[in-house]
Write a protein that holds these residues in place. Structure first.
Motif, PDB file in Angstrom:
ATOM      1  N   LYS A  65      41.403 -36.226   1.781  1.00 57.58           N
ATOM      2  CA  LYS A  65      41.262 -34.990   1.008  1.00 57.58           C
ATOM      3  C   LYS A  65      42.328 -33.945   1.357  1.00 57.58           C
ATOM      4  O   LYS A  65      42.396 -32.902   0.707  1.00 57.58           O
ATOM      5  CB  LYS A  65      39.880 -34.393   1.241  1.00 57.58           C
ATOM      6  N   LEU A  66      43.136 -34.212   2.347  1.00 55.55           N
ATOM      7  CA  LEU A  66      44.138 -33.252   2.797  1.00 55.55           C
ATOM      8  C   LEU A  66      45.131 -32.932   1.687  1.00 55.55           C
ATOM      9  O   LEU A  66      45.671 -33.839   1.050  1.00 55.55           O
ATOM     10  CB  LEU A  66      44.890 -33.811   4.014  1.00 55.55           C
ATOM     11  N   THR A  67      45.366 -31.652   1.464  1.00 50.05           N
ATOM     12  CA  THR A  67      46.316 -31.213   0.446  1.00 50.05           C
ATOM     13  C   THR A  67      47.496 -30.520   1.124  1.00 50.05           C
ATOM     14  O   THR A  67      47.417 -30.124   2.296  1.00 50.05           O
ATOM     15  CB  THR A  67      45.672 -30.223  -0.541  1.00 50.05           C
ATOM     16  N   ILE A  68      48.554 -30.350   0.367  1.00 45.15           N
ATOM     17  CA  ILE A  68      49.717 -29.641   0.880  1.00 45.15           C
ATOM     18  C   ILE A  68      49.354 -28.184   1.201  1.00 45.15           C
ATOM     19  O   ILE A  68      49.875 -27.606   2.154  1.00 45.15           O
ATOM     20  CB  ILE A  68      50.922 -29.766  -0.080  1.00 45.15           C
ATOM     21  N   GLU A  69      48.419 -27.631   0.445  1.00 43.85           N
ATOM     22  CA  GLU A  69      47.953 -26.269   0.707  1.00 43.85           C
ATOM     23  C   GLU A  69      47.212 -26.195   2.040  1.00 43.85           C
ATOM     24  O   GLU A  69      47.316 -25.195   2.757  1.00 43.85           O
ATOM     25  CB  GLU A  69      47.044 -25.767  -0.427  1.00 43.85           C
ATOM     26  N   ASP A  70      46.453 -27.245   2.383  1.00 39.70           N
ATOM     27  CA  ASP A  70      45.773 -27.290   3.679  1.00 39.70           C
ATOM     28  C   ASP A  70      46.789 -27.253   4.825  1.00 39.70           C
ATOM     29  O   ASP A  70      46.592 -26.556   5.821  1.00 39.70           O
ATOM     30  CB  ASP A  70      44.931 -28.557   3.814  1.00 39.70           C
ATOM     31  N   VAL A  71      47.858 -28.012   4.669  1.00 37.14           N
ATOM     32  CA  VAL A  71      48.897 -28.047   5.698  1.00 37.14           C
ATOM     33  C   VAL A  71      49.550 -26.673   5.811  1.00 37.14           C
ATOM     34  O   VAL A  71      49.758 -26.155   6.919  1.00 37.14           O
ATOM     35  CB  VAL A  71      49.950 -29.146   5.396  1.00 37.14           C
ATOM     36  N   ASN A  72      49.853 -26.070   4.688  1.00 36.24           N
ATOM     37  CA  ASN A  72      50.478 -24.746   4.703  1.00 36.24           C
ATOM     38  C   ASN A  72      49.546 -23.708   5.328  1.00 36.24           C
ATOM     39  O   ASN A  72      49.986 -22.892   6.140  1.00 36.24           O
ATOM     40  CB  ASN A  72      50.878 -24.328   3.294  1.00 36.24           C
ATOM     41  N   ASN A  73      48.285 -23.745   4.972  1.00 37.20           N
ATOM     42  CA  ASN A  73      47.320 -22.796   5.544  1.00 37.20           C
ATOM     43  C   ASN A  73      47.190 -22.975   7.048  1.00 37.20           C
ATOM     44  O   ASN A  73      47.098 -21.988   7.791  1.00 37.20           O
ATOM     45  CB  ASN A  73      45.960 -22.930   4.864  1.00 37.20           C
ATOM     46  N   PHE A  74      47.169 -24.213   7.513  1.00 38.89           N
ATOM     47  CA  PHE A  74      47.105 -24.472   8.951  1.00 38.89           C
ATOM     48  C   PHE A  74      48.349 -23.916   9.643  1.00 38.89           C
ATOM     49  O   PHE A  74      48.252 -23.278  10.692  1.00 38.89           O
ATOM     50  CB  PHE A  74      46.986 -25.977   9.217  1.00 38.89           C
ATOM     51  N   ALA A  75      49.507 -24.155   9.052  1.00 36.18           N
ATOM     52  CA  ALA A  75      50.756 -23.657   9.631  1.00 36.18           C
ATOM     53  C   ALA A  75      50.733 -22.131   9.709  1.00 36.18           C
ATOM     54  O   ALA A  75      51.028 -21.545  10.764  1.00 36.18           O
ATOM     55  CB  ALA A  75      51.948 -24.142   8.812  1.00 36.18           C
ATOM     56  N   LEU A  76      50.377 -21.489   8.606  1.00 35.99           N
ATOM     57  CA  LEU A  76      50.354 -20.026   8.583  1.00 35.99           C
ATOM     58  C   LEU A  76      49.350 -19.470   9.586  1.00 35.99           C
ATOM     59  O   LEU A  76      49.624 -18.460  10.253  1.00 35.99           O
ATOM     60  CB  LEU A  76      50.032 -19.528   7.170  1.00 35.99           C
ATOM     61  N   LYS A  77      48.210 -20.114   9.695  1.00 36.45           N
ATOM     62  CA  LYS A  77      47.185 -19.687  10.657  1.00 36.45           C
ATOM     63  C   LYS A  77      47.723 -19.746  12.088  1.00 36.45           C
ATOM     64  O   LYS A  77      47.298 -18.981  12.957  1.00 36.45           O
ATOM     65  CB  LYS A  77      45.946 -20.572  10.526  1.00 36.45           C
ATOM     66  N   ASN A  78      48.681 -20.631  12.309  1.00 31.23           N
ATOM     67  CA  ASN A  78      49.261 -20.805  13.636  1.00 31.23           C
ATOM     68  C   ASN A  78      50.655 -20.191  13.747  1.00 31.23           C
ATOM     69  O   ASN A  78      51.457 -20.584  14.591  1.00 31.23           O
ATOM     70  CB  ASN A  78      49.289 -22.288  13.993  1.00 31.23           C
ATOM     71  N   ASN A  79      50.930 -19.222  12.866  1.00 33.82           N
ATOM     72  CA  ASN A  79      52.165 -18.447  12.911  1.00 33.82           C
ATOM     73  C   ASN A  79      53.427 -19.281  12.685  1.00 33.82           C
ATOM     74  O   ASN A  79      54.464 -19.029  13.280  1.00 33.82           O
ATOM     75  CB  ASN A  79      52.260 -17.668  14.235  1.00 33.82           C
ATOM     76  N   VAL A  80      53.310 -20.297  11.832  1.00 36.37           N
ATOM     77  CA  VAL A  80      54.459 -21.124  11.463  1.00 36.37           C
ATOM     78  C   VAL A  80      54.650 -20.976   9.956  1.00 36.37           C
ATOM     79  O   VAL A  80      53.798 -21.375   9.179  1.00 36.37           O
ATOM     80  CB  VAL A  80      54.244 -22.616  11.821  1.00 36.37           C
ATOM     81  N   SER A  81      55.768 -20.394   9.581  1.00 36.80           N
ATOM     82  CA  SER A  81      56.089 -20.213   8.158  1.00 36.80           C
ATOM     83  C   SER A  81      57.071 -21.298   7.743  1.00 36.80           C
ATOM     84  O   SER A  81      58.271 -21.189   8.005  1.00 36.80           O
ATOM     85  CB  SER A  81      56.693 -18.834   7.913  1.00 36.80           C
ATOM     86  N   LEU A  82      56.556 -22.333   7.129  1.00 32.29           N
ATOM     87  CA  LEU A  82      57.387 -23.463   6.735  1.00 32.29           C
ATOM     88  C   LEU A  82      58.101 -23.189   5.417  1.00 32.29           C
ATOM     89  O   LEU A  82      57.502 -22.634   4.486  1.00 32.29           O
ATOM     90  CB  LEU A  82      56.522 -24.716   6.586  1.00 32.29           C
ATOM     91  N   SER A  83      59.356 -23.604   5.332  1.00 30.23           N
ATOM     92  CA  SER A  83      60.050 -23.567   4.053  1.00 30.23           C
ATOM     93  C   SER A  83      59.427 -24.635   3.153  1.00 30.23           C
ATOM     94  O   SER A  83      58.656 -25.482   3.626  1.00 30.23           O
ATOM     95  CB  SER A  83      61.537 -23.854   4.245  1.00 30.23           C
ATOM     96  N   ASN A  84      59.758 -24.629   1.883  1.00 34.75           N
ATOM     97  CA  ASN A  84      59.225 -25.648   0.976  1.00 34.75           C
ATOM     98  C   ASN A  84      59.598 -27.057   1.429  1.00 34.75           C
ATOM     99  O   ASN A  84      58.766 -27.967   1.382  1.00 34.75           O
ATOM    100  CB  ASN A  84      59.715 -25.406  -0.449  1.00 34.75           C
ATOM    101  N   ASP A  85      60.848 -27.246   1.864  1.00 30.43           N
ATOM    102  CA  ASP A  85      61.284 -28.570   2.335  1.00 30.43           C
ATOM    103  C   ASP A  85      60.541 -28.980   3.605  1.00 30.43           C
ATOM    104  O   ASP A  85      60.131 -30.134   3.747  1.00 30.43           O
ATOM    105  CB  ASP A  85      62.790 -28.593   2.595  1.00 30.43           C
ATOM    106  N   GLU A  86      60.370 -28.041   4.531  1.00 26.53           N
ATOM    107  CA  GLU A  86      59.642 -28.328   5.771  1.00 26.53           C
ATOM    108  C   GLU A  86      58.185 -28.678   5.480  1.00 26.53           C
ATOM    109  O   GLU A  86      57.630 -29.618   6.056  1.00 26.53           O
ATOM    110  CB  GLU A  86      59.697 -27.127   6.712  1.00 26.53           C
TER     111      GLU A  86
END
Length: 86
Positions: free
Chosen positions: A11-32
């Protein structure tokens, strides 16, 4: 435990990954973000089976230096916290 993780990963979505990153102070570029999502979806089972096989240095060029350092720290932190469940 495997089945719980398997259902989560299905069920993991790209939005889940982005939200996890942001929650942990990691701002990923679109490519990352795309690389991270595809990598996790493709490799989670083999990494779960043998966490020591993950050689993060191989993927350093896929991330900014700042994000790579933050990701290394996150992986260490979560492995220390949850590694005994694997």
């Amino acid at each position: 435990m495997y089945e719980i993780i398997n259902r989560f990963m299905e069920k993991l979505t790209i939005e889940d990954v982005n939200n996890f990153a942001l929650k942990n102070n990691v701002s990923l570029s679109n490519d990352e973000l795309l690389f991270t999502y595809q990598f996790v979806k493709k490799n989670w089972e083999s990494i779960l089976a043998n966490p020591n096989q993950l050689k993060l240095e191989r993927y350093k060029s896929k991330f900014s230096e700042e994000n790579f350092q933050k990701i290394q720290t996150l992986i260490k932190l979560y492995y220390q916290k949850y590694g005994h469940y694997l």
